[in-house]
Design a protein around this motif. Structure first.
Motif, PDB file in Angstrom:
ATOM      1  N   GLN A   1       0.843  -1.199   0.000  1.00 24.33           N
ATOM      2  CA  GLN A   1       0.000   0.000   0.000  1.00 24.33           C
ATOM      3  C   GLN A   1       0.875   1.244   0.000  1.00 24.33           C
ATOM      4  O   GLN A   1       1.840   1.333   0.751  1.00 24.33           O
ATOM      5  CB  GLN A   1      -0.909   0.012   1.240  1.00 24.33           C
ATOM      6  CG  GLN A   1      -1.923   1.121   1.276  1.00 24.33           C
ATOM      7  CD  GLN A   1      -3.089   0.861   0.341  1.00 24.33           C
ATOM      8  OE1 GLN A   1      -3.255  -0.248  -0.165  1.00 24.33           O
ATOM      9  NE2 GLN A   1      -3.894   1.874   0.104  1.00 24.33           N
ATOM     10  N   VAL A   2       0.540   2.195  -0.848  1.00 23.60           N
ATOM     11  CA  VAL A   2       1.265   3.467  -0.923  1.00 23.60           C
ATOM     12  C   VAL A   2       0.309   4.571  -0.526  1.00 23.60           C
ATOM     13  O   VAL A   2      -0.736   4.752  -1.150  1.00 23.60           O
ATOM     14  CB  VAL A   2       1.802   3.713  -2.345  1.00 23.60           C
ATOM     15  CG1 VAL A   2       2.453   5.086  -2.424  1.00 23.60           C
ATOM     16  CG2 VAL A   2       2.795   2.623  -2.737  1.00 23.60           C
ATOM     17  N   GLN A   3       0.653   5.285   0.506  1.00 25.27           N
ATOM     18  CA  GLN A   3      -0.167   6.429   0.920  1.00 25.27           C
ATOM     19  C   GLN A   3       0.430   7.704   0.348  1.00 25.27           C
ATOM     20  O   GLN A   3       1.646   7.913   0.404  1.00 25.27           O
ATOM     21  CB  GLN A   3      -0.238   6.506   2.439  1.00 25.27           C
ATOM     22  CG  GLN A   3      -1.045   5.370   3.060  1.00 25.27           C
ATOM     23  CD  GLN A   3      -1.218   5.538   4.559  1.00 25.27           C
ATOM     24  OE1 GLN A   3      -0.322   6.035   5.240  1.00 25.27           O
ATOM     25  NE2 GLN A   3      -2.363   5.128   5.075  1.00 25.27           N
ATOM     26  N   LEU A   4      -0.444   8.534  -0.194  1.00 28.46           N
ATOM     27  CA  LEU A   4      -0.027   9.791  -0.807  1.00 28.46           C
ATOM     28  C   LEU A   4      -0.742  10.945  -0.121  1.00 28.46           C
ATOM     29  O   LEU A   4      -1.968  10.874   0.088  1.00 28.46           O
ATOM     30  CB  LEU A   4      -0.363   9.778  -2.303  1.00 28.46           C
ATOM     31  CG  LEU A   4       0.252   8.644  -3.126  1.00 28.46           C
ATOM     32  CD1 LEU A   4      -0.321   8.655  -4.538  1.00 28.46           C
ATOM     33  CD2 LEU A   4       1.761   8.769  -3.163  1.00 28.46           C
ATOM     34  N   VAL A   5      -0.009  11.972   0.208  1.00 27.86           N
ATOM     35  CA  VAL A   5      -0.584  13.139   0.888  1.00 27.86           C
ATOM     36  C   VAL A   5      -0.199  14.396   0.126  1.00 27.86           C
ATOM     37  O   VAL A   5       1.001  14.731   0.028  1.00 27.86           O
ATOM     38  CB  VAL A   5      -0.105  13.233   2.342  1.00 27.86           C
ATOM     39  CG1 VAL A   5      -0.709  14.468   3.009  1.00 27.86           C
ATOM     40  CG2 VAL A   5      -0.482  11.969   3.117  1.00 27.86           C
ATOM     41  N   GLU A   6      -1.209  15.093  -0.391  1.00 24.21           N
ATOM     42  CA  GLU A   6      -0.978  16.340  -1.110  1.00 24.21           C
ATOM     43  C   GLU A   6      -0.980  17.521  -0.147  1.00 24.21           C
ATOM     44  O   GLU A   6      -1.655  17.495   0.884  1.00 24.21           O
ATOM     45  CB  GLU A   6      -2.062  16.576  -2.173  1.00 24.21           C
ATOM     46  CG  GLU A   6      -2.207  15.472  -3.202  1.00 24.21           C
ATOM     47  CD  GLU A   6      -3.289  14.488  -2.860  1.00 24.21           C
ATOM     48  OE1 GLU A   6      -3.812  13.850  -3.798  1.00 24.21           O
ATOM     49  OE2 GLU A   6      -3.636  14.353  -1.673  1.00 24.21           O
ATOM     50  N   SER A   7      -0.250  18.556  -0.522  1.00 23.02           N
ATOM     51  CA  SER A   7      -0.245  19.805   0.227  1.00 23.02           C
ATOM     52  C   SER A   7       0.096  20.943  -0.718  1.00 23.02           C
ATOM     53  O   SER A   7       0.545  20.709  -1.848  1.00 23.02           O
ATOM     54  CB  SER A   7       0.759  19.740   1.386  1.00 23.02           C
ATOM     55  OG  SER A   7       2.069  19.576   0.897  1.00 23.02           O
ATOM     56  N   GLY A   8      -0.122  22.170  -0.249  1.00 20.77           N
ATOM     57  CA  GLY A   8       0.265  23.324  -1.029  1.00 20.77           C
ATOM     58  C   GLY A   8      -0.874  24.053  -1.723  1.00 20.77           C
ATOM     59  O   GLY A   8      -0.658  25.088  -2.348  1.00 20.77           O
ATOM     60  N   GLY A   9      -2.068  23.506  -1.630  1.00 25.92           N
ATOM     61  CA  GLY A   9      -3.201  24.183  -2.247  1.00 25.92           C
ATOM     62  C   GLY A   9      -3.583  25.436  -1.481  1.00 25.92           C
ATOM     63  O   GLY A   9      -3.053  25.709  -0.393  1.00 25.92           O
ATOM     64  N   GLY A  10      -4.501  26.205  -2.061  1.00 19.41           N
ATOM     65  CA  GLY A  10      -4.943  27.417  -1.388  1.00 19.41           C
ATOM     66  C   GLY A  10      -5.649  28.343  -2.339  1.00 19.41           C
ATOM     67  O   GLY A  10      -6.019  27.961  -3.445  1.00 19.41           O
ATOM     68  N   LEU A  11      -5.827  29.571  -1.882  1.00 24.71           N
ATOM     69  CA  LEU A  11      -6.489  30.612  -2.673  1.00 24.71           C
ATOM     70  C   LEU A  11      -5.439  31.555  -3.236  1.00 24.71           C
ATOM     71  O   LEU A  11      -4.570  32.041  -2.495  1.00 24.71           O
ATOM     72  CB  LEU A  11      -7.469  31.375  -1.783  1.00 24.71           C
ATOM     73  CG  LEU A  11      -8.146  32.597  -2.393  1.00 24.71           C
ATOM     74  CD1 LEU A  11      -9.028  32.188  -3.565  1.00 24.71           C
ATOM     75  CD2 LEU A  11      -8.967  33.333  -1.338  1.00 24.71           C
ATOM     76  N   VAL A  12      -5.511  31.813  -4.529  1.00 20.47           N
ATOM     77  CA  VAL A  12      -4.548  32.697  -5.180  1.00 20.47           C
ATOM     78  C   VAL A  12      -5.279  33.513  -6.244  1.00 20.47           C
ATOM     79  O   VAL A  12      -6.283  33.066  -6.804  1.00 20.47           O
ATOM     80  CB  VAL A  12      -3.391  31.868  -5.796  1.00 20.47           C
ATOM     81  CG1 VAL A  12      -3.910  30.951  -6.893  1.00 20.47           C
ATOM     82  CG2 VAL A  12      -2.282  32.752  -6.297  1.00 20.47           C
TER      83      VAL A  12
END
Length: 122
Positions: A1-12
């Motif tokens: 199993q590979v867990q992936l965690v995204e980050s860095g999104g937001g309002l621009v």
């Protein structure tokens, strides 16, 4: 199993930049091709960019070519999506995915993150 965690999104604001990151829990990260997809409300998930396991081959959707750059750091088990000259139509939830080959289709990607919201205001 590979867990992936995204980050860095937001309002621009339109014309601005964001860099998304996707971190993997496994040291086997380097064995996988990685892709970024996005899904806007009421629309199907669509391909954005993908990169080979070695990082020497990449593919982009026509709508983001030149503006977005995908890269990876296998030593950090992380893939990035640098997004420049953002437009309101780039607004969506962005997902990273791991698969056995570089593809523009959802099917070949076996593992998916939970997504990060990107909102571009006009």
């Amino acid at each position: 199993q590979v867990q992936l965690v995204e980050s860095g999104g937001g309002l621009v604001q339109a014309g601005g930049s964001l860099r998304l990151s996707c971190a993997s829990s496994r040291s086997t990260f380097g064995n996988y091709a990685m892709g970024w997809f996005r899904q806007a409300p009421g629309k199907e998930r669509e391909f954005v960019a993908a990169i080979s396991w070695s990082g020497d081959s990449a593919s982009y959707a026509d709508s983001v070519k030149v503006r977005f750059t995908i890269s990876r750091a296998n030593a950090k088990n992380t893939v990035y999506l640098q997004m420049n000259s953002l437009k309101p139509e780039d607004t969506a939830v962005y997902y990273c995915a791991a698969g056995v080959l570089v593809s523009r289709e959802v099917g070949p990607y076996r593992y998916w993150g939970q997504g990060t919201q990107v909102t571009v205001s006009s």
